[in-house]
Write an enzyme that holds these catalytic residues in place. Structure first.
Site, mmCIF file in Angstrom:
data_model
loop_
_atom_site.group_PDB
_atom_site.id
_atom_site.type_symbol
_atom_site.label_atom_id
_atom_site.label_comp_id
_atom_site.label_asym_id
_atom_site.label_seq_id
_atom_site.Cartn_x
_atom_site.Cartn_y
_atom_site.Cartn_z
ATOM 1 N N GLN A 250 69.770 35.811 35.885
ATOM 2 C CA GLN A 250 69.120 35.120 34.774
ATOM 3 C C GLN A 250 69.410 33.619 34.802
ATOM 4 O O GLN A 250 68.570 32.825 34.376
ATOM 5 C CB GLN A 250 69.533 35.750 33.445
ATOM 6 C CG GLN A 250 69.084 37.205 33.307
ATOM 7 C CD GLN A 250 67.570 37.372 33.442
ATOM 8 O OE1 GLN A 250 66.799 36.655 32.816
ATOM 9 N NE2 GLN A 250 67.139 38.313 34.279
ATOM 10 N N GLU A 318 69.883 36.252 23.680
ATOM 11 C CA GLU A 318 68.552 36.840 23.896
ATOM 12 C C GLU A 318 68.665 38.215 24.582
ATOM 13 O O GLU A 318 68.133 39.205 24.108
ATOM 14 C CB GLU A 318 67.739 35.880 24.770
ATOM 15 C CG GLU A 318 66.364 36.398 25.098
ATOM 16 C CD GLU A 318 65.681 35.635 26.219
ATOM 17 O OE1 GLU A 318 66.269 34.684 26.776
ATOM 18 O OE2 GLU A 318 64.543 36.004 26.553
ATOM 19 N N HIS A 319 69.335 38.231 25.740
ATOM 20 C CA HIS A 319 69.530 39.494 26.466
ATOM 21 C C HIS A 319 70.986 39.902 26.382
ATOM 22 O O HIS A 319 71.866 39.076 26.606
ATOM 23 C CB HIS A 319 69.223 39.340 27.961
ATOM 24 C CG HIS A 319 67.858 38.826 28.254
ATOM 25 N ND1 HIS A 319 67.636 37.557 28.741
ATOM 26 C CD2 HIS A 319 66.645 39.405 28.149
ATOM 27 C CE1 HIS A 319 66.336 37.382 28.924
ATOM 28 N NE2 HIS A 319 65.704 38.483 28.576
ATOM 29 N N ASP A 352 62.429 42.232 32.043
ATOM 30 C CA ASP A 352 61.616 41.029 32.274
ATOM 31 C C ASP A 352 60.282 41.371 32.915
ATOM 32 O O ASP A 352 59.272 40.758 32.619
ATOM 33 C CB ASP A 352 62.353 40.087 33.246
ATOM 34 C CG ASP A 352 63.327 39.157 32.546
ATOM 35 O OD1 ASP A 352 63.368 39.167 31.306
ATOM 36 O OD2 ASP A 352 64.029 38.413 33.265
ATOM 37 N N HIS A 412 48.669 33.861 -17.753
ATOM 38 C CA HIS A 412 48.981 35.152 -17.144
ATOM 39 C C HIS A 412 49.010 36.229 -18.232
ATOM 40 O O HIS A 412 48.511 37.333 -18.059
ATOM 41 C CB HIS A 412 50.348 35.122 -16.466
ATOM 42 C CG HIS A 412 50.422 34.316 -15.219
ATOM 43 N ND1 HIS A 412 50.281 32.947 -15.200
ATOM 44 C CD2 HIS A 412 50.643 34.683 -13.934
ATOM 45 C CE1 HIS A 412 50.415 32.509 -13.966
ATOM 46 N NE2 HIS A 412 50.634 33.539 -13.168
HETATM 47 N N1 LIG Z 1 62.737 33.471 25.567
HETATM 48 C C1 LIG Z 1 61.992 34.201 26.353
HETATM 49 O O1 LIG Z 1 61.551 35.266 25.969
HETATM 50 C C2 LIG Z 1 61.652 33.757 27.729
HETATM 51 C C3 LIG Z 1 61.025 34.627 28.609
HETATM 52 C C4 LIG Z 1 60.662 34.156 29.854
HETATM 53 C C5 LIG Z 1 60.922 32.839 30.202
HETATM 54 N N2 LIG Z 1 61.541 32.022 29.329
HETATM 55 C C6 LIG Z 1 61.795 30.611 29.609
HETATM 56 O O2 LIG Z 1 60.568 29.983 29.851
HETATM 57 C C7 LIG Z 1 60.838 28.762 30.513
HETATM 58 C C8 LIG Z 1 59.774 28.449 31.509
HETATM 59 O O3 LIG Z 1 59.954 27.091 31.806
HETATM 60 P P1 LIG Z 1 59.189 26.317 32.923
HETATM 61 O O4 LIG Z 1 59.602 24.882 32.797
HETATM 62 O O5 LIG Z 1 59.392 27.000 34.219
HETATM 63 O O6 LIG Z 1 57.652 26.508 32.575
HETATM 64 P P2 LIG Z 1 56.789 26.101 31.293
HETATM 65 O O7 LIG Z 1 55.397 26.497 31.644
HETATM 66 O O8 LIG Z 1 57.378 26.607 30.059
HETATM 67 O O9 LIG Z 1 56.852 24.518 31.212
HETATM 68 C C9 LIG Z 1 56.216 23.720 32.142
HETATM 69 C C10 LIG Z 1 55.518 22.594 31.405
HETATM 70 O O10 LIG Z 1 56.456 21.742 30.767
HETATM 71 C C11 LIG Z 1 55.892 20.471 30.624
HETATM 72 N N3 LIG Z 1 56.925 19.467 30.842
HETATM 73 C C12 LIG Z 1 57.735 19.358 31.917
HETATM 74 N N4 LIG Z 1 58.547 18.273 31.779
HETATM 75 C C13 LIG Z 1 58.239 17.700 30.605
HETATM 76 C C14 LIG Z 1 58.728 16.551 29.885
HETATM 77 N N5 LIG Z 1 59.716 15.795 30.374
HETATM 78 N N6 LIG Z 1 58.186 16.247 28.691
HETATM 79 C C15 LIG Z 1 57.200 17.028 28.173
HETATM 80 N N7 LIG Z 1 56.687 18.117 28.809
HETATM 81 C C16 LIG Z 1 57.213 18.452 29.998
HETATM 82 C C17 LIG Z 1 54.797 20.359 31.645
HETATM 83 O O11 LIG Z 1 53.577 20.066 31.006
HETATM 84 C C18 LIG Z 1 54.725 21.713 32.312
HETATM 85 O O12 LIG Z 1 53.403 22.225 32.374
HETATM 86 C C19 LIG Z 1 62.234 28.889 31.096
HETATM 87 O O13 LIG Z 1 63.106 28.056 30.339
HETATM 88 C C20 LIG Z 1 62.579 30.343 30.875
HETATM 89 O O14 LIG Z 1 63.940 30.551 30.675
HETATM 90 C C21 LIG Z 1 61.898 32.462 28.104
HETATM 91 ZN ZN LIG Z 2 64.678 36.651 33.107
#
Ligand SMILES: NC(=O)c1ccc[n+]([C@@H]2O[C@H](COP(=O)([O-])OP(=O)(O)OC[C@H]3O[C@@H](n4cnc5c(N)ncnc54)[C@H](O)[C@@H]3O)[C@@H](O)[C@H]2O)c1
Ligand SMILES: [Zn+2]
Length: 440
Positions: A250, A318-319, A352, A412
């Site tokens: 994770q 979360e997990h 997941d 009322h």
């Molecule tokens: N809580 C949950 O249930 C769960 C489940 C799965 C994944 N996640 C989380 O989802 C997240 C996915 O993140 P990711 O980054 O790979 O993808 P993401 O799609 O969430 O984010 C990517 C986007 O962030 C934006 N971005 C990047 N840098 C930026 C900045 N400096 N300012 C503003 N916008 C910006 C961009 O537009 C880009 O498209 C991970 O943190 C993962 O842990 C959470």
């Molecule tokens: Zn995961």
């Protein structure tokens, strides 16, 4: 006694990071509100280098994406979706509409009504998280949501074919290729090309999660589902290799992923730390996992299961993966977690990707007040009532009238009084003289 063999970054440093993200997101939302589509496009160019003629995918492009996948890949996606659909349907079936006669002549009930239009964010920054399409889109469809918009950022400069296929097979009505804050704001406020939705769902990085939080009120959101967190609770019935695999599995999500080991065995704690260091030399995603382990990884030794339970509830991860001799102790007694994974035979990756429970789960201690995404989040539980006899109307009317009087609510009170007069046998409502006079 609780002892830390390894600590993560201090709370203040994390709060400073949160404040920075809040400011960035506020500015982007304000800018898109004033400049609309043009600003959406600019942020897409800036953050994702993505500026297509249309953010929406045509039917032809969707079909092309699906054709580019192998039969095996499509079959695997279908298998995962079948597990998620099945469990979502089981959960839907557990939610009953009710209508009961609570007193003679008084009927109260509730109905679960699907939200009309939902926007699903599928993350795709670091990894093409196609599993989120099953979790959001498909679950919304099982709930009966009519219009489901699904969006994901481009991956290496183009729509990711497996994400597109998963969105389509899950039943998305509209598919967008747009990422980050700009995507969730566009779906929430609407643009000339994207009709607004009523609710935003799905996980995302800290920017996406914060944007949803700030948009809450204008639209609904599922929950605060930001950067992944994992907690392993283990005793000496398992070994350091297994614990390290489950922590790093994770930790690879992102640079701010807390992976925490809680254990009653100091030997297991030390073995796990050594194993993490060994595995970080060979794990292909070690660049990310090593940073999040260094900054946010924690190893905590407790004396008893009771102590581990207290600490785990405080962390509200979360997990939570439980690998102890008696995992059911935690199932029966723990109150703050997004999802529990009981025993060494299952693990967070199963949840997941494939097993069927939803992977969109509360982070940042939101597990204190909510569970994860599920079919119920797409349903509004709305009440209704009817009174079918004169007697019931007059009886409830008298109570209501007196209670309104205590609160100084004259209008009322009149709503009640007129029922008492029309449907009851009393000629007057003695405790409400002044307003009675209005109708003399
Ligand atoms: N809580 C949950 O249930 C769960 C489940 C799965 C994944 N996640 C989380 O989802 C997240 C996915 O993140 P990711 O980054 O790979 O993808 P993401 O799609 O969430 O984010 C990517 C986007 O962030 C934006 N971005 C990047 N840098 C930026 C900045 N400096 N300012 C503003 N916008 C910006 C961009 O537009 C880009 O498209 C991970 O943190 C993962 O842990 C959470
Ligand atoms: Zn995961």
């Amino acid at each position: 006694m609780i002892r830390y063999l390894k600590r993560g970054r201090d709370v203040q440093a994390r709060a400073d990071d949160d404040a920075k993200v809040r400011g960035t997101v506020e500015n982007i939302i304000r800018d898109i509100e004033t400049r609309g589509d043009e600003a959406v496009r600019e942020y897409s160019r800036k953050f994702d280098n993505w500026d297509p003629a249309d953010f929406r995918l045509s039917q032809a492009k969707i079909e092309k994406a699906i054709k580019s996948l192998s039969a095996r890949e499509l079959d695997d996606i279908r298998f995962a979706q079948q597990q998620v659909r099945n469990f979502a349907q089981i959960q839907r079936n557990s939610m009953l509409d009710v209508e009961v006669e609570t007193r003679p002549g008084v009927f109260l009930g509730h109905r679960h009504i699907p939200i009309n239009a939902v926007g699903c964010y599928i993350p795709g920054g670091k990894y093409p998280l196609l599993a989120s399409a099953h979790m959001s889109v498909l679950t919304a469809k099982v709930a009966g949501v009519k219009r489901v918009v699904a969006t994901a950022p481009p991956f290496h400069g183009e729509p990711h074919p497996a994400i597109v296929a998963a969105m389509h097979l899950a039943g998305a009505d509209e598919i967008l290729v747009l990422g980050g804050v700009q995507a969730v704001v566009a779906m929430a406020v609407g643009t000339p090309s994207i009709a607004p939705v009523d609710m935003l769902v799905g996980p995302g990085n800290m920017f996406v999660a914060e944007a949803k939080r700030q948009l809450f009120g204008r639209v609904g959101i599922d929950l605060f589902a930001g950067p992944t967190e994992t907690l392993v609770i283990a005793d000496d019935s398992v070994d350091g290799e297994l614990c390290a695999v489950d922590l790093l599995g994770q930790a690879e999500h992102g640079l701010t992923t807390p992976a925490v080991l809680l254990t009653t065995s100091e030997k297991l704690a030390r073995d796990t730390i050594a194993e993490v260091e060994r595995q970080l030399k060979i794990l292909p995603t070690a660049e990310i996992a090593a940073r999040s382990w260094a900054d946010f990884g924690e190893v905590i030794v407790c004396d008893t299961d009771v102590e581990m339970l207290q600490k785990a509830d405080e962390i509200a991860s979360e997990h939570v993966q439980v690998m102890t001799r008696d995992p059911d102790y935690f199932l029966e007694n723990m109150s703050n977690y997004g999802a529990l994974f009981l025993g060494p035979r299952t693990n967070v990756a199963f949840g997941d990707k494939v097993i069927g429970t939803n992977h969109t789960l509360p982070t940042n201690k939101a597990a204190r007040y909510t569970g994860g995404l599920w079919v119920g989040k797409f349903l509004k539980t709305c009440t209704f009532q009817r009174v079918v006899t004169d007697e019931a109307s007059a009886t409830i009317g008298e109570y209501c009238s007196r209670l309104c009087h205590m609160e100084n609510f004259a209008g009322h009170g009149e709503q009640a009084n007129i029922r008492v007069r029309r449907y009851g046998t009393r000629a007057e409502v003695p405790w409400y003289e002044p307003v009675q006079a209005l109708h003399a």
